[in-house]
Write a protein that holds these residues in place. Structure first.
Motif, PDB file in Angstrom:
ATOM      1  N   ALA A   1      -7.023   0.472  -2.070  1.00 39.63           N
ATOM      2  CA  ALA A   1      -7.214  -0.897  -2.555  1.00 39.63           C
ATOM      3  C   ALA A   1      -5.970  -1.254  -3.357  1.00 39.63           C
ATOM      4  CB  ALA A   1      -8.465  -0.991  -3.421  1.00 39.63           C
ATOM      5  N   LEU A   2      -5.827  -2.516  -3.679  1.00 44.97           N
ATOM      6  CA  LEU A   2      -4.717  -2.969  -4.511  1.00 44.97           C
ATOM      7  C   LEU A   2      -5.141  -2.916  -5.968  1.00 44.97           C
ATOM      8  CD1 LEU A   2      -3.705  -6.141  -2.451  1.00 44.97           C
ATOM      9  CD2 LEU A   2      -2.715  -3.842  -2.306  1.00 44.97           C
ATOM     10  N   GLN A   3      -4.221  -2.494  -6.826  1.00 44.05           N
ATOM     11  CA  GLN A   3      -4.516  -2.460  -8.257  1.00 44.05           C
ATOM     12  C   GLN A   3      -3.597  -3.450  -8.960  1.00 44.05           C
ATOM     13  OE1 GLN A   3      -4.259   1.367 -10.218  1.00 44.05           O
ATOM     14  NE2 GLN A   3      -5.758   0.686 -11.716  1.00 44.05           N
ATOM     15  N   LEU A   4      -4.187  -4.363  -9.710  1.00 42.22           N
ATOM     16  CA  LEU A   4      -3.438  -5.384 -10.429  1.00 42.22           C
ATOM     17  C   LEU A   4      -2.856  -4.816 -11.715  1.00 42.22           C
ATOM     18  CD1 LEU A   4      -5.958  -8.357  -9.994  1.00 42.22           C
ATOM     19  CD2 LEU A   4      -4.082  -7.651  -8.481  1.00 42.22           C
ATOM     20  N   GLU A   5      -1.922  -5.544 -12.316  1.00 46.13           N
ATOM     21  CA  GLU A   5      -1.297  -5.099 -13.567  1.00 46.13           C
ATOM     22  C   GLU A   5      -2.312  -4.882 -14.676  1.00 46.13           C
ATOM     23  OE1 GLU A   5       2.053  -7.393 -14.921  1.00 46.13           O
ATOM     24  OE2 GLU A   5       2.957  -7.385 -12.922  1.00 46.13           O
ATOM     25  N   ASN A   6      -3.391  -5.680 -14.673  1.00 45.90           N
ATOM     26  CA  ASN A   6      -4.408  -5.546 -15.720  1.00 45.90           C
ATOM     27  C   ASN A   6      -5.385  -4.395 -15.444  1.00 45.90           C
ATOM     28  OD1 ASN A   6      -6.124  -6.489 -13.727  1.00 45.90           O
ATOM     29  ND2 ASN A   6      -6.536  -8.464 -14.722  1.00 45.90           N
ATOM     30  N   GLY A   7      -5.151  -3.656 -14.341  1.00 45.14           N
ATOM     31  CA  GLY A   7      -5.995  -2.516 -14.004  1.00 45.14           C
ATOM     32  C   GLY A   7      -7.120  -2.830 -13.040  1.00 45.14           C
ATOM     33  N   ASN A   8      -7.406  -4.118 -12.825  1.00 45.12           N
ATOM     34  CA  ASN A   8      -8.460  -4.485 -11.880  1.00 45.12           C
ATOM     35  C   ASN A   8      -8.085  -4.053 -10.467  1.00 45.12           C
ATOM     36  OD1 ASN A   8      -9.932  -5.654 -13.924  1.00 45.12           O
ATOM     37  ND2 ASN A   8      -9.378  -7.758 -13.402  1.00 45.12           N
ATOM     38  N   VAL A   9      -9.097  -3.684  -9.707  1.00 43.56           N
ATOM     39  CA  VAL A   9      -8.907  -3.241  -8.331  1.00 43.56           C
ATOM     40  C   VAL A   9      -9.482  -4.313  -7.414  1.00 43.56           C
ATOM     41  CG1 VAL A   9      -9.482  -1.434  -6.661  1.00 43.56           C
ATOM     42  CG2 VAL A   9      -9.036  -0.826  -9.043  1.00 43.56           C
TER      43      VAL A   9
ATOM     44  N   ALA B   1       5.267   0.937  -4.441  1.00 41.72           N
ATOM     45  CA  ALA B   1       5.719   0.607  -5.798  1.00 41.72           C
ATOM     46  C   ALA B   1       7.114  -0.019  -5.759  1.00 41.72           C
ATOM     47  CB  ALA B   1       5.701   1.848  -6.678  1.00 41.72           C
ATOM     48  N   GLU B   2       7.956   0.431  -4.830  1.00 43.62           N
ATOM     49  CA  GLU B   2       9.290  -0.157  -4.668  1.00 43.62           C
ATOM     50  C   GLU B   2       9.204  -1.640  -4.306  1.00 43.62           C
ATOM     51  OE1 GLU B   2      11.282   2.245  -1.748  1.00 43.62           O
ATOM     52  OE2 GLU B   2      11.252   4.026  -3.044  1.00 43.62           O
ATOM     53  N   LYS B   3       8.092  -2.053  -3.731  1.00 46.47           N
ATOM     54  CA  LYS B   3       7.873  -3.467  -3.369  1.00 46.47           C
ATOM     55  C   LYS B   3       6.990  -4.174  -4.396  1.00 46.47           C
ATOM     56  CE  LYS B   3       8.654  -3.229   1.532  1.00 46.47           C
ATOM     57  NZ  LYS B   3       9.404  -4.392   1.992  1.00 46.47           N
ATOM     58  N   ASP B   4       6.855  -3.553  -5.571  1.00 43.52           N
ATOM     59  CA  ASP B   4       6.024  -4.104  -6.654  1.00 43.52           C
ATOM     60  C   ASP B   4       4.567  -4.261  -6.246  1.00 43.52           C
ATOM     61  OD1 ASP B   4       8.100  -4.256  -8.549  1.00 43.52           O
ATOM     62  OD2 ASP B   4       8.810  -6.138  -7.665  1.00 43.52           O
ATOM     63  N   ILE B   5       4.075  -3.286  -5.499  1.00 47.48           N
ATOM     64  CA  ILE B   5       2.666  -3.241  -5.108  1.00 47.48           C
ATOM     65  C   ILE B   5       2.113  -1.913  -5.603  1.00 47.48           C
ATOM     66  CG2 ILE B   5       1.024  -3.217  -3.187  1.00 47.48           C
ATOM     67  CD1 ILE B   5       3.189  -4.663  -1.498  1.00 47.48           C
ATOM     68  N   THR B   6       1.020  -1.977  -6.323  1.00 45.01           N
ATOM     69  CA  THR B   6       0.359  -0.752  -6.786  1.00 45.01           C
ATOM     70  C   THR B   6      -0.922  -0.578  -5.986  1.00 45.01           C
ATOM     71  OG1 THR B   6       1.243  -1.074  -9.012  1.00 45.01           O
ATOM     72  CG2 THR B   6      -0.610   0.460  -8.778  1.00 45.01           C
ATOM     73  N   ILE B   7      -1.055   0.596  -5.411  1.00 42.81           N
ATOM     74  CA  ILE B   7      -2.293   0.894  -4.676  1.00 42.81           C
ATOM     75  C   ILE B   7      -3.071   1.975  -5.399  1.00 42.81           C
ATOM     76  CG2 ILE B   7      -1.380   0.191  -2.430  1.00 42.81           C
ATOM     77  CD1 ILE B   7      -1.175   3.235  -1.747  1.00 42.81           C
ATOM     78  N   LEU B   8      -4.350   1.951  -5.160  1.00 52.45           N
ATOM     79  CA  LEU B   8      -5.249   2.970  -5.689  1.00 52.45           C
ATOM     80  C   LEU B   8      -5.965   3.595  -4.503  1.00 52.45           C
ATOM     81  CD1 LEU B   8      -6.669   4.211  -8.239  1.00 52.45           C
ATOM     82  CD2 LEU B   8      -8.412   2.460  -7.899  1.00 52.45           C
ATOM     83  N   ILE B   9      -5.958   4.898  -4.406  1.00 49.10           N
ATOM     84  CA  ILE B   9      -6.725   5.576  -3.365  1.00 49.10           C
ATOM     85  C   ILE B   9      -8.162   5.625  -3.857  1.00 49.10           C
ATOM     86  CG2 ILE B   9      -7.044   7.705  -2.034  1.00 49.10           C
ATOM     87  CD1 ILE B   9      -4.453   6.047  -1.383  1.00 49.10           C
ATOM     88  N   THR B  10      -9.023   4.915  -3.160  1.00 46.51           N
ATOM     89  CA  THR B  10     -10.425   4.798  -3.588  1.00 46.51           C
ATOM     90  C   THR B  10     -11.305   5.885  -2.991  1.00 46.51           C
ATOM     91  OG1 THR B  10     -10.879   3.247  -1.792  1.00 46.51           O
ATOM     92  CG2 THR B  10     -10.221   2.313  -3.929  1.00 46.51           C
ATOM     93  N   ASP B  11     -10.832   6.529  -1.948  1.00 45.76           N
ATOM     94  CA  ASP B  11     -11.590   7.601  -1.313  1.00 45.76           C
ATOM     95  C   ASP B  11     -10.634   8.446  -0.488  1.00 45.76           C
ATOM     96  OD1 ASP B  11     -13.874   9.068  -0.835  1.00 45.76           O
ATOM     97  OD2 ASP B  11     -14.848   7.552   0.400  1.00 45.76           O
ATOM     98  N   ASP B  12     -10.877   9.745  -0.473  1.00 41.89           N
ATOM     99  CA  ASP B  12     -10.073  10.620   0.388  1.00 41.89           C
ATOM    100  C   ASP B  12     -11.022  11.585   1.093  1.00 41.89           C
ATOM    101  OD1 ASP B  12     -10.550  12.365  -1.795  1.00 41.89           O
ATOM    102  OD2 ASP B  12      -8.489  12.277  -2.480  1.00 41.89           O
ATOM    103  N   TYR B  13     -10.952  12.879   0.797  1.00 39.84           N
ATOM    104  CA  TYR B  13     -11.891  13.813   1.416  1.00 39.84           C
ATOM    105  C   TYR B  13     -13.313  13.403   1.051  1.00 39.84           C
ATOM    106  CZ  TYR B  13     -14.949  17.741   2.060  1.00 39.84           C
ATOM    107  OH  TYR B  13     -16.020  18.505   2.426  1.00 39.84           O
ATOM    108  N   ARG B  14     -14.185  13.487   2.037  1.00 42.12           N
ATOM    109  CA  ARG B  14     -15.597  13.150   1.822  1.00 42.12           C
ATOM    110  C   ARG B  14     -16.437  14.197   2.544  1.00 42.12           C
ATOM    111  NH1 ARG B  14     -16.207   7.906   4.573  1.00 42.12           N
ATOM    112  NH2 ARG B  14     -14.899   7.052   2.942  1.00 42.12           N
ATOM    113  N   SER B  15     -17.403  14.798   1.838  1.00 35.32           N
ATOM    114  CA  SER B  15     -18.263  15.808   2.467  1.00 35.32           C
ATOM    115  C   SER B  15     -19.172  15.153   3.502  1.00 35.32           C
ATOM    116  CB  SER B  15     -19.120  16.511   1.408  1.00 35.32           C
ATOM    117  OG  SER B  15     -20.117  15.624   0.917  1.00 35.32           O
ATOM    118  N   PHE B  16     -19.753  15.960   4.367  1.00 36.58           N
ATOM    119  CA  PHE B  16     -20.705  15.449   5.358  1.00 36.58           C
ATOM    120  C   PHE B  16     -21.861  14.737   4.642  1.00 36.58           C
ATOM    121  CE2 PHE B  16     -19.924  18.363   9.290  1.00 36.58           C
ATOM    122  CZ  PHE B  16     -18.553  18.269   9.116  1.00 36.58           C
TER     123      PHE B  16
END
Length: 188
Positions: A116-124, A64-79
């Motif tokens: 993933a990257l998230q744009l200002e308009n909310g698009n990923v 965010a300090e570099k004007d980049i917004t990221i979205l975590i699209t996945d983290d823990y995932r079951s087997f």
């Protein structure tokens, strides 16, 4: 000349032995000291490990300090979730998205995230060439560099299949270690 060669060999041996000692012992000033425990199948994690969760928050702040917004699209995932992903492009329609079955991914142990990257308009977007902050560098690769500075391993650095959204911290644990029940202790 023979004495010089012997002295050089002794010096080289001592240097290698010292470096090996540092590698095995670890440098407490430069790396987090982690402890491991053996867990049974009923005690496997069901969420992102707290150390990793903290690093993800740091990653979000630093990008965010570099004007980049990221979205975590996945983290823990079951087997089971991993198996469904593995089946894509094999048993179900779609493109192959992973080469790891259930129990073979660091996601299954709470030690990996995808972003993933998230744009200002909310698009990923998953565009590795996008330069939204207009600094002449790919935002995606800026995120990867920041993540690596935080201690993450980036799937874009892998030799074979490049997994550009993937970030993980294995803390020295292999998938075999994790499958065998060895796991990173939770902080107390």
């Amino acid at each position: 000349m023979k004495k010089l060669l012997i002295l050089s060999m002794l010096f080289l041996f001592a240097f290698v032995a010292y470096q090996s000692f540092l590698f095995i012992k670890g440098d407490p000033d430069s790396a987090e000291q982690v402890e491991y425990e053996v867990v049974n199948a009923e005690n496997l994690p069901t969420e992102l490990h707290p150390i990793l969760a903290d690093k993800v928050e740091s990653l979000k702040e630093k990008t965010a300090e570099k004007d980049i917004t990221i979205l975590i699209t996945d983290d823990y995932r079951s087997f089971e979730e991993q198996e469904k992903l593995y089946d894509k492009g094999r048993k179900t329609s779609g493109k192959v998205v992973t080469y790891t079955e259930g129990g073979e991914s660091y996601h299954n142990y709470g030690l990996a995230v995808d972003f993933a990257l998230q744009l200002e308009n909310g698009n990923v977007i998953w565009d590795t060439e996008y330069d939204g902050n207009r600094n002449g560098k790919s935002d995606w690769f800026e995120v990867a560099d920041i993540a690596k500075d935080l201690g993450f391993q980036w799937g874009g650095d892998w030799r074979g299949f490049k997994d550009y959204p993937h970030l993980q911290m294995d803390f020295g644990l292999t998938i075999n270690d994790l499958q065998g029940g060895k796991y990173l202790k939770y902080p107390s």
